[in-house]
Design an enzyme around this catalytic site. Sequence first.
Site, short mmCIF file in Angstrom:
data_model
loop_
_atom_site.label_atom_id
_atom_site.label_comp_id
_atom_site.label_asym_id
_atom_site.label_seq_id
_atom_site.Cartn_x
_atom_site.Cartn_y
_atom_site.Cartn_z
N ASP A 162 5.00 -3.65 -1.60
CA ASP A 162 3.95 -3.54 -2.61
C ASP A 162 2.56 -3.70 -1.99
O ASP A 162 2.37 -4.42 -1.01
CB ASP A 162 4.12 -4.63 -3.68
CG ASP A 162 5.37 -4.41 -4.51
OD1 ASP A 162 5.89 -3.28 -4.53
OD2 ASP A 162 5.82 -5.39 -5.15
N ARG A 163 1.61 -3.06 -2.62
CA ARG A 163 0.23 -3.10 -2.12
C ARG A 163 -0.28 -4.53 -1.92
O ARG A 163 -0.88 -4.83 -0.88
CB ARG A 163 -0.69 -2.33 -3.06
CG ARG A 163 -2.14 -2.29 -2.62
CD ARG A 163 -2.99 -1.45 -3.54
NE ARG A 163 -4.31 -1.23 -2.99
CZ ARG A 163 -5.20 -0.37 -3.48
NH1 ARG A 163 -4.90 0.34 -4.55
NH2 ARG A 163 -6.38 -0.23 -2.90
#
Length: 240
Positions: free
Chosen positions: A56-57
């Site tokens: 995930d970012r």
Amino acid sequence: MSDLKLLYQDDYLVAVHKPSGLLVHRSWLDKAETQFAMQMTRDRVGKHVFPVHRLDRPTSGILLFALDSLTARQLSLAFAQHQVSKEYLAVVRGWTPSAHYIDYPLKEELDPIADRFCDPDKPAQPAQTWLQTLAKVELPFAVSPRHPSSRYSLVRLRPHTGRKHQLRRHLAHLSHPIVGDTTHGDGRHNKFFREQFDSHRLLLLHHSLTFHHPHLQVPLQIRTELDAELQTVLTHMGLF
């Protein structure tokens, strides 16, 4: 945002440390973004790279790429068949149990645009995570009006399945959300960390990755160190 750190490279794969806030590849979710881990890694090693798993970012830490399509297929299959051991470190609200096995099915999180053709009634999928508490601290700040102080834990997380946002959702299910999680977390504690520790990120690090090398036929473990920002927060909290 710091640059990518090269953790491992051979003729078949490369691993980097992705900083929090960096997208893995181009996405319609942020059309204005110009930096991506995939392109930065390609430029770093001088050849095309193939992503084999998600990160995930807001999560920092180990990101693995293959250097050819065959290796990418082999590693993607290993991830899908749960043949890869992943270990994360996280700071969470509250005092967690010394050890706990989370077995809580998760319904797929659908995006209204990207997943508009997916079945919204798809049943929840099995999801398991092993949690181990590494340290606990109580800070003399009344973040919640119900308590004169605030408790936090540093935990090690080992997901046995790979559902979307599994760790963040499992910790929220336990009422121990990861600090800095703006989707599943606690806004009061996120605000406290921004103001008290100048921490504006999700406190989740992909710390260790272990798998069988598809070509060298040997076990391979890749590890990374704490981000400077995460280490600073832990030091100020008395957890490091």
